[in-house]
Scaffold this active site. Sequence first.
Site, PDB file in Angstrom:
ATOM      1  N   LYS A   1       5.014  -5.379   0.733  1.00  0.00           N
ATOM      2  CA  LYS A   1       4.761  -4.050   1.296  1.00  0.00           C
ATOM      3  C   LYS A   1       5.780  -3.780   2.400  1.00  0.00           C
ATOM      4  O   LYS A   1       6.237  -4.710   3.076  1.00  0.00           O
ATOM      5  CB  LYS A   1       3.308  -3.958   1.772  1.00  0.00           C
ATOM      6  CG  LYS A   1       3.118  -4.172   3.202  1.00  0.00           C
ATOM      7  CD  LYS A   1       1.738  -3.907   3.722  1.00  0.00           C
ATOM      8  CE  LYS A   1       1.813  -4.313   5.197  1.00  0.00           C
ATOM      9  NZ  LYS A   1       0.801  -3.893   6.062  1.00  0.00           N
TER      10      LYS A   1
ATOM     11  N   LYS B   1      -0.309 -13.434   9.115  1.00  0.00           N
ATOM     12  CA  LYS B   1       0.473 -13.404  10.355  1.00  0.00           C
ATOM     13  C   LYS B   1       0.507 -14.788  10.993  1.00  0.00           C
ATOM     14  O   LYS B   1       1.524 -15.188  11.558  1.00  0.00           O
ATOM     15  CB  LYS B   1      -0.105 -12.386  11.339  1.00  0.00           C
ATOM     16  CG  LYS B   1       0.170 -10.947  10.943  1.00  0.00           C
ATOM     17  CD  LYS B   1      -0.125  -9.986  12.094  1.00  0.00           C
ATOM     18  CE  LYS B   1       0.201  -8.552  11.724  1.00  0.00           C
ATOM     19  NZ  LYS B   1      -0.130  -7.599  12.799  1.00  0.00           N
TER      20      LYS B   1
ATOM     21  N   LYS C   1       6.718  -2.928   9.446  1.00  0.00           N
ATOM     22  CA  LYS C   1       7.490  -2.762  10.681  1.00  0.00           C
ATOM     23  C   LYS C   1       8.086  -4.090  11.103  1.00  0.00           C
ATOM     24  O   LYS C   1       9.076  -4.126  11.813  1.00  0.00           O
ATOM     25  CB  LYS C   1       6.581  -2.263  11.815  1.00  0.00           C
ATOM     26  CG  LYS C   1       6.109  -0.849  11.668  1.00  0.00           C
ATOM     27  CD  LYS C   1       5.478  -0.370  12.982  1.00  0.00           C
ATOM     28  CE  LYS C   1       4.430   0.686  12.746  1.00  0.00           C
ATOM     29  NZ  LYS C   1       3.050   0.175  12.725  1.00  0.00           N
TER      30      LYS C   1
HETATM   31  P1  TYM Z   1      -0.317  -0.496  11.362  1.00  0.00           P
HETATM   32  O1  TYM Z   1       0.425   0.066  12.490  1.00  0.00           O
HETATM   33  O2  TYM Z   1       0.080  -1.827  10.856  1.00  0.00           O
HETATM   34  O3  TYM Z   1      -0.315   0.503  10.144  1.00  0.00           O
HETATM   35  C1  TYM Z   1      -0.626   1.867  10.332  1.00  0.00           C
HETATM   36  C2  TYM Z   1      -1.117   2.504   9.040  1.00  0.00           C
HETATM   37  O4  TYM Z   1      -0.075   2.519   8.061  1.00  0.00           O
HETATM   38  C3  TYM Z   1      -0.555   1.913   6.870  1.00  0.00           C
HETATM   39  N1  TYM Z   1       0.587   1.200   6.252  1.00  0.00           N
HETATM   40  C4  TYM Z   1       1.001   1.415   5.009  1.00  0.00           C
HETATM   41  N2  TYM Z   1       0.579   2.263   4.049  1.00  0.00           N
HETATM   42  C5  TYM Z   1       1.247   2.256   2.881  1.00  0.00           C
HETATM   43  N3  TYM Z   1       2.300   1.441   2.630  1.00  0.00           N
HETATM   44  C6  TYM Z   1       2.762   0.579   3.574  1.00  0.00           C
HETATM   45  N4  TYM Z   1       3.831  -0.195   3.316  1.00  0.00           N
HETATM   46  C7  TYM Z   1       2.107   0.536   4.826  1.00  0.00           C
HETATM   47  N5  TYM Z   1       2.289  -0.172   5.967  1.00  0.00           N
HETATM   48  C8  TYM Z   1       1.353   0.245   6.827  1.00  0.00           C
HETATM   49  C9  TYM Z   1      -1.641   0.952   7.326  1.00  0.00           C
HETATM   50  O5  TYM Z   1      -2.555   0.671   6.277  1.00  0.00           O
HETATM   51  C10 TYM Z   1      -2.294   1.736   8.419  1.00  0.00           C
HETATM   52  O6  TYM Z   1      -3.218   2.676   7.898  1.00  0.00           O
HETATM   53  N6  TYM Z   1      -4.838  -2.310  12.053  1.00  0.00           N
HETATM   54  C11 TYM Z   1      -4.244  -0.997  11.875  1.00  0.00           C
HETATM   55  C12 TYM Z   1      -4.252  -0.212  13.169  1.00  0.00           C
HETATM   56  C13 TYM Z   1      -5.625   0.074  13.683  1.00  0.00           C
HETATM   57  C14 TYM Z   1      -6.604   0.916  13.071  1.00  0.00           C
HETATM   58  C15 TYM Z   1      -7.725   0.880  13.938  1.00  0.00           C
HETATM   59  C16 TYM Z   1      -6.629   1.679  11.908  1.00  0.00           C
HETATM   60  C17 TYM Z   1      -6.177  -0.402  14.812  1.00  0.00           C
HETATM   61  N7  TYM Z   1      -7.423   0.072  14.965  1.00  0.00           N
HETATM   62  C18 TYM Z   1      -8.879   1.591  13.655  1.00  0.00           C
HETATM   63  C19 TYM Z   1      -7.794   2.384  11.624  1.00  0.00           C
HETATM   64  C20 TYM Z   1      -8.900   2.339  12.475  1.00  0.00           C
HETATM   65  C21 TYM Z   1      -2.820  -1.205  11.369  1.00  0.00           C
HETATM   66  O7  TYM Z   1      -2.601  -2.015  10.549  1.00  0.00           O
HETATM   67  O8  TYM Z   1      -1.828  -0.477  11.870  1.00  0.00           O
END
Ligand code: TYM
Length: 335
Positions: A198, A115, A201
């Site tokens: 991947k 990022k 968003k």
């Molecule tokens: P975020 O919002 O980026 O992603 C949310 C979840 O979706 C999964 N994900 C995917 N899985 C498969 N293929 C993809 N292309 C893909 N894109 C996203 C991510 O692995 C995630 O599980 N940092 C976390 C948010 C968070 C969190 C936490 C998670 C904050 N605190 C505590 C677990 C525990 C995140 O990346 O969100």
Amino acid sequence: MSPKPRLFSGMQPSAESLHIGNYIGALLQWKELQTSHDAIFCIVDLHAITVAQDPAALRENTRRTAAQYIAAGIDPQVSTLFVQSHVAAHPQLAWVLNTITGFGEASRMTQFKDKAAKQGADAASVGLFAYPTLMAADILLYNAVAVPVGDDQKQHVELTRDLANRFNTRFGPTFAMPEPMILTETARIYDLQNPGSKMSKSAESTSGVVWLLDEPSVTAKKIKAAVTDAGREVRYDVAEKPGVSNLLTIFAVLADRSIASLEADYDGKGYGDFKTDLAEVVVATFAPVRARALELLDDPAELDRVLAGNADRAAAIADVTLATVYDRVGLLPKR
Ligand code: TYM
């Protein structure tokens, strides 16, 4: 009866809609896990602001994310579903964790490096750098043992374990040890136009991102336009056929079929039929989720009420952990 194991996971409200990667990589598992676990699901708005967000859009996207969790099957009566900024203990514990996290250790986080590279290292905020310690706070406040995430988050959960260990060693046993839960075959869904990356968003172009809240006709169009290869064979081969392999993964998960049986069905048929059928499967899966989410969003006051009640439940757990941590570290309590 022994209590159910505690589970925690979250998503950022950084877009108007979740995408099929969030759905397959996370939400589908969450829905299953909420019966076997004491599950806590968070909308991590404080994480979202580590990159610039439009304030009005962030507020709206936070509600939209909550609506999609519920529409996809997270039951706020069964699980605890809340907004991170509603529970002040999250940034409070994150601060304490920042003080036991090495600068070098945080610098090695690949998500930060990616990022920061995108924004230019000087433009990246201290908040972005500290993203993983806030995530560790999310998990440790609830003594969660299970953390279902996509594989891109594995490194952050490993850091969380290291921090829990370090804190426990230095200040006495305080935190439970969390385990990442990763379903390997679906851990990563790729962009339909760029199957080397991947699905995200924050992708520059969203033509390869299938949004949960897209109109069904838009979803079908995106799937039919997915990048494949010059061949004709519907075969799972990530190295030679990344686009087709990604579509096979999506098809297999959503239709609850094995990849081998799909390969057999489409033997000799070519990509057109395959994509048409996949578009139908995706639309059939998402249409009811979309309809329910839009219905929930029609009554924002009720949604806010549900979120507030759930935040109170979360805070009741988190505040106890935070008080223990403050005490162990030696902060003078206010009497
Ligand atoms: P975020 O919002 O980026 O992603 C949310 C979840 O979706 C999964 N994900 C995917 N899985 C498969 N293929 C993809 N292309 C893909 N894109 C996203 C991510 O692995 C995630 O599980 N940092 C976390 C948010 C968070 C969190 C936490 C998670 C904050 N605190 C505590 C677990 C525990 C995140 O990346 O969100």
